[in-house]
Design an enzyme around this catalytic site. Structure first.
Site, short mmCIF file in Angstrom:
data_model
loop_
_atom_site.label_atom_id
_atom_site.label_comp_id
_atom_site.label_asym_id
_atom_site.label_seq_id
_atom_site.Cartn_x
_atom_site.Cartn_y
_atom_site.Cartn_z
CG ASP A 37 -37.27 -8.64 -5.30
OD1 ASP A 37 -38.25 -8.84 -4.59
OD2 ASP A 37 -36.61 -9.55 -5.82
CB ALA A 62 -48.20 -24.07 -17.25
CG HIS A 64 -36.95 -13.24 -4.85
ND1 HIS A 64 -37.60 -12.03 -4.88
CD2 HIS A 64 -37.89 -14.17 -4.57
CE1 HIS A 64 -38.89 -12.23 -4.63
NE2 HIS A 64 -39.09 -13.52 -4.44
#
Ligand code: NAX
Length: 327
Positions: A161, A12, A189
């Site tokens: 993508d 985070a 990916h």
């Protein structure tokens, strides 16, 4: 007022987190009438936890009406507790001279732990979206540890993508971005991914009838989309962060919007020629919020089949590297 949903985010205090959290808290991910509680998880490193404090202060300072609470922790059992969505952004980056196998194994250990903890403590309706690289394999690893939550709840992000591919096709055709539809990402990916241009449409017509330069579609187009991450690092000196956060907003927003058609990486179950137990990008249609069906039946020509075989091999190799860990 709806009941707040709990959204756990790992990494985070990282780059993507810094763009992402404010979008979630503003309502961009779950809608303008859905309150959220952010459960922010960082690595147990003093610097990261200190940075997280600063991010939480800034979230307070935005006075977002939808933000009903912030949890800050380095304990996944606290961070994933009762979470409805688990956004796994944090991962160990590849260091200089580090072998890909070592990267896979180091991240494997993180995602095994997170998968187990999520399965033990997250909400019964928990959905998991993985961004941290290698995203597909990390997602597969986390899902492998789940006994309670079904595998289809675990998805990995290929939306960046897809967005990149849509943008490149629009530029080449000289049309507005919204004229380009049905461009889906198959596989990993990574630079081996396949943006299936033959099924895309531009203003309702096949993209290949508008962009007739087949050599461009098969060559520079696929390469530009596949290597865009590296091009951004070369230009910016840092990896893509705002666009990645934006893509995760899109990934989740599409998954909670019935009827949305989009690319996500899911357990392949042997579809489109992928090995059954790997997580591969493919087109899905959201059915009910958080659930989806894979869109099957797109015909693949010889070029597409070869591209899918290459990205499948990379995913199968990644799985083989970590097979012992997840056995
Ligand atoms: P940063 O290095 O800025 O942030 C990562 C954060 O994760 C750090 O604050 C770190 O302390 C934290 N972290 C590490 N291990 C953790 C753990 N076990 N639990 C909780 N937090 C942990 O990276 P950032 O630029 O934010 O990128 C995050 C990840 O996204 C990377 O793995 C990156 O490769 C990946 N990406 C994936 C993309 C995709 O399309 N799937 C695109 C963008 C991005 O490259």
């Amino acid at each position: 007022m709806k009941t707040p949903i709990r959204v756990a985010v790992t990494g985070a205090a990282g780059q993507i987190g810094y763009s992402l959290l404010f979008r979630i808290a503003s309502g961009a991910m779950f809608g303008p009438d859905q309150p959220v509680i952010l459960q922010l998880i960082e690595a147990p490193i003093e610097k990261a936890l200190k940075a997280l404090e600063g991010v939480a202060m800034e979230l307070d300072d935005c006075a977002f009406p939808l933000l009903k609470g912030i949890v800050q922790t380095s304990d996944p059992a606290v961070g994933f507790k009762d979470a409805n969505w688990c956004l796994l952004v944090g991962a160990k980056p590849r260091g200089p001279g580090m072998e890909r196998a070592d990267l896979l194994k180091d991240n494997g250990a993180i995602f095994i732990g997170q998968g187990r903890t999520i399965d033990a403590v997250a909400a019964a309706d928990a959905r998991i979206a993985v961004v941290g690289n290698p995203a597909n394999t990390n997602c597969m690893i986390a899902a492998s540890q789940a006994k309670r939550l079904p595998a289809e709840r675990f998805t990995a992000m290929v939306r960046l993508d897809q967005n990149r591919a849509q943008s490149q096709l629009a530029k080449k055709a000289g049309v507005d971005l919204t004229a380009v539809k049905d461009i889906f990402i198959y596989g990993n990916h990574s630079p081996t991914m396949f943006p299936a241009f033959a099924h895309a449409t531009i203003n309702g017509a096949p993209a290949t009838s508008v962009i007739t330069d087949t050599a461009w579609l098969q060559g520079p187009f696929c390469e530009t989309v596949g290597k865009r991450g590296a091009a951004i690092i070369a230009a910016r000196g840092l990896s893509s962060a705002a666009s990645a956060a934006n893509a995760l907003v899109d990934h989740v927003r599409s998954l909670v919007t019935p009827g949305a058609i989009h690319s996500i990486a899911v357990k392949s179950e042997g579809r489109y020629g992928f090995d059954a137990n790997i997580w591969a990008g493919m087109p899905v249609r959201t059915t009910t919020p958080g659930s989806y069906e894979v869109i099957e039946g797109y015909a693949m020509d010889a070029f597409a089949q070869a591209k899918i075989a290459a990205t499948n091999k990379e995913l199968a190799d990644e799985r083989a590297f970590v097979a012992e860990m997840i056995a």
